[in-house]
Motif scaffolding. Structure first.
Motif, mmCIF file in Angstrom:
data_model
loop_
_atom_site.group_PDB
_atom_site.id
_atom_site.type_symbol
_atom_site.label_atom_id
_atom_site.label_comp_id
_atom_site.label_asym_id
_atom_site.label_seq_id
_atom_site.Cartn_x
_atom_site.Cartn_y
_atom_site.Cartn_z
ATOM 1 N N PHE A 370 0.822 -1.208 0.000
ATOM 2 C CA PHE A 370 0.000 0.000 0.000
ATOM 3 C C PHE A 370 0.857 1.259 0.000
ATOM 4 O O PHE A 370 0.449 2.302 -0.533
ATOM 5 C CB PHE A 370 -0.935 -0.006 1.215
ATOM 6 C CG PHE A 370 -1.989 1.060 1.181
ATOM 7 C CD1 PHE A 370 -3.172 0.859 0.484
ATOM 8 C CD2 PHE A 370 -1.815 2.259 1.851
ATOM 9 C CE1 PHE A 370 -4.159 1.838 0.451
ATOM 10 C CE2 PHE A 370 -2.790 3.243 1.827
ATOM 11 C CZ PHE A 370 -3.960 3.036 1.119
ATOM 12 N N SER A 371 2.040 1.179 0.573
ATOM 13 C CA SER A 371 2.926 2.338 0.622
ATOM 14 C C SER A 371 3.368 2.796 -0.760
ATOM 15 O O SER A 371 3.856 3.917 -0.918
ATOM 16 C CB SER A 371 4.158 2.016 1.473
ATOM 17 O OG SER A 371 3.803 1.880 2.832
ATOM 18 N N PHE A 372 3.208 1.930 -1.754
ATOM 19 C CA PHE A 372 3.631 2.274 -3.117
ATOM 20 C C PHE A 372 2.433 2.345 -4.068
ATOM 21 O O PHE A 372 2.600 2.296 -5.282
ATOM 22 C CB PHE A 372 4.657 1.260 -3.611
ATOM 23 C CG PHE A 372 5.951 1.336 -2.878
ATOM 24 C CD1 PHE A 372 6.968 2.175 -3.298
ATOM 25 C CD2 PHE A 372 6.156 0.593 -1.711
ATOM 26 C CE1 PHE A 372 8.160 2.274 -2.601
ATOM 27 C CE2 PHE A 372 7.347 0.671 -1.008
ATOM 28 C CZ PHE A 372 8.355 1.519 -1.449
ATOM 29 N N ALA A 373 1.216 2.438 -3.512
ATOM 30 C CA ALA A 373 0.006 2.533 -4.319
ATOM 31 C C ALA A 373 -0.557 3.947 -4.245
ATOM 32 O O ALA A 373 -0.410 4.628 -3.236
ATOM 33 C CB ALA A 373 -1.038 1.526 -3.827
ATOM 34 N N GLY A 374 -1.202 4.364 -5.321
ATOM 35 C CA GLY A 374 -1.831 5.677 -5.334
ATOM 36 C C GLY A 374 -1.297 6.549 -6.448
ATOM 37 O O GLY A 374 -0.822 6.059 -7.481
ATOM 38 N N SER A 375 -1.354 7.843 -6.244
ATOM 39 C CA SER A 375 -0.956 8.793 -7.291
ATOM 40 C C SER A 375 0.245 9.641 -6.896
ATOM 41 O O SER A 375 0.539 10.645 -7.543
ATOM 42 C CB SER A 375 -2.149 9.715 -7.619
ATOM 43 O OG SER A 375 -2.599 10.397 -6.452
ATOM 44 N N LYS A 376 0.938 9.245 -5.843
ATOM 45 C CA LYS A 376 2.114 10.003 -5.421
ATOM 46 C C LYS A 376 3.235 9.837 -6.455
ATOM 47 O O LYS A 376 3.250 8.860 -7.209
ATOM 48 C CB LYS A 376 2.573 9.509 -4.040
ATOM 49 C CG LYS A 376 1.537 9.753 -2.951
ATOM 50 C CD LYS A 376 1.943 9.145 -1.621
ATOM 51 C CE LYS A 376 1.737 7.638 -1.597
ATOM 52 N NZ LYS A 376 0.337 7.231 -1.662
ATOM 53 N N PRO A 377 4.188 10.769 -6.509
ATOM 54 C CA PRO A 377 5.226 10.715 -7.546
ATOM 55 C C PRO A 377 6.012 9.399 -7.585
ATOM 56 O O PRO A 377 6.424 8.957 -8.654
ATOM 57 C CB PRO A 377 6.145 11.895 -7.185
ATOM 58 C CG PRO A 377 5.253 12.846 -6.470
ATOM 59 C CD PRO A 377 4.285 11.997 -5.698
ATOM 60 N N ASP A 378 6.213 8.782 -6.437
ATOM 61 C CA ASP A 378 6.983 7.534 -6.419
ATOM 62 C C ASP A 378 6.088 6.296 -6.343
ATOM 63 O O ASP A 378 6.566 5.205 -6.047
ATOM 64 C CB ASP A 378 7.973 7.526 -5.251
ATOM 65 C CG ASP A 378 7.282 7.679 -3.890
ATOM 66 O OD1 ASP A 378 6.109 8.088 -3.872
ATOM 67 O OD2 ASP A 378 7.938 7.403 -2.874
ATOM 68 N N SER A 379 4.795 6.447 -6.613
ATOM 69 C CA SER A 379 3.906 5.288 -6.601
ATOM 70 C C SER A 379 4.252 4.355 -7.756
ATOM 71 O O SER A 379 4.656 4.792 -8.834
ATOM 72 C CB SER A 379 2.447 5.733 -6.708
ATOM 73 O OG SER A 379 2.060 6.482 -5.578
ATOM 74 N N TRP A 418 -7.930 2.738 5.962
ATOM 75 C CA TRP A 418 -6.575 3.256 6.117
ATOM 76 C C TRP A 418 -6.630 4.704 6.590
ATOM 77 O O TRP A 418 -7.642 5.392 6.435
ATOM 78 C CB TRP A 418 -5.827 3.177 4.778
ATOM 79 C CG TRP A 418 -5.743 1.798 4.192
ATOM 80 C CD1 TRP A 418 -6.701 1.169 3.450
ATOM 81 C CD2 TRP A 418 -4.665 0.874 4.315
ATOM 82 N NE1 TRP A 418 -6.276 -0.097 3.098
ATOM 83 C CE2 TRP A 418 -5.036 -0.305 3.608
ATOM 84 C CE3 TRP A 418 -3.424 0.923 4.930
ATOM 85 C CZ2 TRP A 418 -4.201 -1.416 3.509
ATOM 86 C CZ3 TRP A 418 -2.582 -0.183 4.832
ATOM 87 C CH2 TRP A 418 -2.976 -1.327 4.135
ATOM 88 N N TYR A 419 -5.515 5.163 7.128
ATOM 89 C CA TYR A 419 -5.416 6.567 7.526
ATOM 90 C C TYR A 419 -5.357 7.461 6.282
ATOM 91 O O TYR A 419 -4.962 7.013 5.197
ATOM 92 C CB TYR A 419 -4.159 6.785 8.363
ATOM 93 C CG TYR A 419 -4.225 6.192 9.743
ATOM 94 C CD1 TYR A 419 -4.747 6.924 10.803
ATOM 95 C CD2 TYR A 419 -3.764 4.911 10.002
ATOM 96 C CE1 TYR A 419 -4.807 6.396 12.087
ATOM 97 C CE2 TYR A 419 -3.820 4.357 11.278
ATOM 98 C CZ TYR A 419 -4.339 5.113 12.309
ATOM 99 O OH TYR A 419 -4.400 4.577 13.565
ATOM 100 N N PRO A 420 -5.738 8.731 6.422
ATOM 101 C CA PRO A 420 -5.562 9.665 5.299
ATOM 102 C C PRO A 420 -4.086 9.790 4.939
ATOM 103 O O PRO A 420 -3.192 9.529 5.763
ATOM 104 C CB PRO A 420 -6.106 10.990 5.849
ATOM 105 C CG PRO A 420 -6.974 10.613 7.000
ATOM 106 C CD PRO A 420 -6.368 9.374 7.592
ATOM 107 N N ASP A 421 -3.832 10.150 3.681
ATOM 108 C CA ASP A 421 -2.453 10.395 3.256
ATOM 109 C C ASP A 421 -1.780 11.385 4.203
ATOM 110 O O ASP A 421 -2.409 12.342 4.693
ATOM 111 C CB ASP A 421 -2.423 10.958 1.836
ATOM 112 C CG ASP A 421 -2.586 9.874 0.792
ATOM 113 O OD1 ASP A 421 -2.438 8.684 1.135
ATOM 114 O OD2 ASP A 421 -2.884 10.222 -0.376
#
Length: 510
Positions: A370-379, A418-421
């Protein structure tokens, strides 16, 4: 979805969360209405009754409960490891609500029915989460295949695991073909541990002759080519018999490419990888200044690979869909115990061949990915892809579709909130053995940092983990055995001819 009228009588409503399904990220404001342990509807402004319990997701992400389709609990060959109680409480704390564990047949056993009954006894009223079994098939007699496998399918056990290595378990090609033909006829899901046994045996014997027996040499003894050859071979056998398979815990880029090429030809070849092959390298098998045997903690098969590029290759397979499942392969043995990993030390001499294989990871599986999922630059993958590989696709493959693995009406209300970003400031939350809930005395991910952790885990509409309010809320009687239907093909199709065969050729002998 839409506005829901009066008198719905929801038992639970989850509000103020960003709901993620296997196909999309829903907008903030969509609520989940739950009744009698199942998801009743998704909508806006769901009506509350005086008896409706409300969970405020506080702007966090809501995903389906994890389906970990590869765990080893209460295994005879791991007497110091987790049983169903300790392993399942660790699963719940890490957001996994359903586990598929292994019931292992011995080669000397002429029937698999007592083995299955034995594992029912080991799990019944002893699990915090829902569960089912795969059968490890080591002696596939004609009677078992023709008479007992149909019985198991009726009992909701619809998958088997086969080994191409390990002397007490491995099957030869003719046996593999027999099982694949039975799977084609009956429809059960076939999992395969693909490594070339003879390559491993030859290298191991020669390493021992040179006194290269410390844990690090475990990785030397099982080179990638052993996985590559076995992967190509089992794909060929599956193509010959027109049988869907899933190759478990893959670690090699070339082996993964064999899978990818098969998938591009529409063959129903599925694959799985695990956290250890995304995050850990073979240098972890070396000792430390304080403990020259510490590398035993990371002995698993296939072994940890040498090069960071190997990790990157597995990440590509996770992101591009080559891998259908991301499982923990939670295979725990206590480290500091004479019957655990320390079986590899006798009279002061280290022998890696005697070290029990496997690493714990059922609790850390979801937070790590989950730490590497989403739309963050290093996802590295999108949130729907995270749901697919950790929940919905394993549910489809193993006969749980419509029950587990997604957020939709009619599914069990298994949720992870999960907690918010950016809830955890700086570099995030540090994984520490002292905070985990398994019965093992170490984690290979000690000191690694993750961006998030399950705040709340919901099993069939009831909160079983609440990180901010005491942690575990459930009991070991909460978990239920889940009868599974036949699995569904996620990639590829059946009905094709093997390369080089003329049309209808298989019909002469199948």
């Amino acid at each position: 979805m839409g506005d829901i009228g009066e008198n719905t009588g929801f038992d639970l409503v989850v509000t103020n969360g960003i709901v993620v399904t296997a196909s999309e990220v829903l907008s903030l404001g969509i609520e989940i209405g739950i009744k009698d342990g199942q998801i009743s509807c998704l909508g806006t402004s769901l009506t509350r009754s005086p008896h409706t319990h409300i969970i405020d997701a506080k702007g966090g992400i809501v995903t389906p409960g994890g389906v970990d389709s590869h765990v080893h609990f209460a295994q005879d060959n791991s007497p110091t490891g987790d049983n169903f109680t300790t392993g399942s409480r660790s699963a719940i704390a890490g957001g996994t609500t359903t586990v598929l564990a292994f019931a292992s047949q011995l080669k000397t056993e002429e029937s698999v029915l007592p083995c299955i009954q034995n594992y029912h006894t080991r799990a019944k009223d002893l699990s915090y989460c829902d569960y089912s079994f795969h059968l490890i098939l080591t002696n596939p007699t004609p009677k078992i295949m023709s008479e007992e496998m149909p019985l198991l399918i009726k009992q909701g056990i619809t998958s088997v695991k086969l080994y191409m290595t390990y002397e007490p378990m491995k099957l030869g090609d003719s046996q593999l073909l027999d099982v694949l033909m039975a799977a084609r006829a009956l429809g059960f899901t076939t999992m395969v541990h693909a490594e070339n046994s003879d390559i491993i045996s030859l290298i191991t014997n020669r390493l021992e002759a040179k006194n290269h027996t410390t844990p690090y040499f475990h990785a030397i003894s099982r080179p990638q080519i052993a996985e590559n050859e076995a992967t190509y071979r089992i794909i060929s056998l599956a193509e010959l018999t027109d049988t869907p398979i899933l190759i478990v815990h893959m670690s090699s880029e070339i082996a993964m490419k064999h899978v990818r090429k098969a998938q591009t030809r529409m063959l129903p070849i599925h694959a799985e990888t695990c956290p250890q092959y995304l995050f850990l390298l073979s240098e972890r098998l070396k000792g430390t200044e304080q403990d020259d045997f510490a590398g035993a903690k990371c002995v698993c098969s296939p072994p940890l690979r040498h090069d960071p590029n190997d990790l990157e290759a597995m990440w590509r397979g996770v992101a591009n869909g080559t891998f259908s499942t991301f499982s923990s392969d939670h295979a725990p043995s206590t480290y500091d115990h004479a019957g655990g990993k320390k079986l590899g030390v006798k009279d002061g001499v280290m022998r890696y061949r005697n070290i029990p294989n496997g690493v714990p990871g059922v609790e850390t599986r979801l937070p790590l990915l989950f730490s590497f999922a989403g739309s963050k630059p290093d996802s590295r993958l999108g949130l729907p892809r995270f749901v697919q590989i950790t929940s919905s696709d394993p549910a489809k493959l193993y006969g749980l579709e419509g029950v587990k693995g997604n957020i939709a009406p009619g599914y069990d209300a298994d949720l992870v909130i999960w907690y918010p970003d950016n809830h955890f400031p700086g570099t995030g939350l540090q994984i520490e053995q002292r905070n985990l809930h398994h019965a093992v005395d170490y984690t290979p991910y000690e000191g690694m940092r993750v961006r998030n952790w399950p705040r709340i885990t919901v099993l069939r509409g009831e909160v079983k983990w609440d990180r901010e309010n005491g942690g575990l809320k459930g009991t070991a009687k909460d978990g239920q055995f889940i009868k599974r239907s036949l699995g569904r093909i996620v990639v590829g199709r059946t009905g094709g001819e093997a390369r080089g065969m003329m049309e209808g050729e298989r019909g002469f002998w199948s």
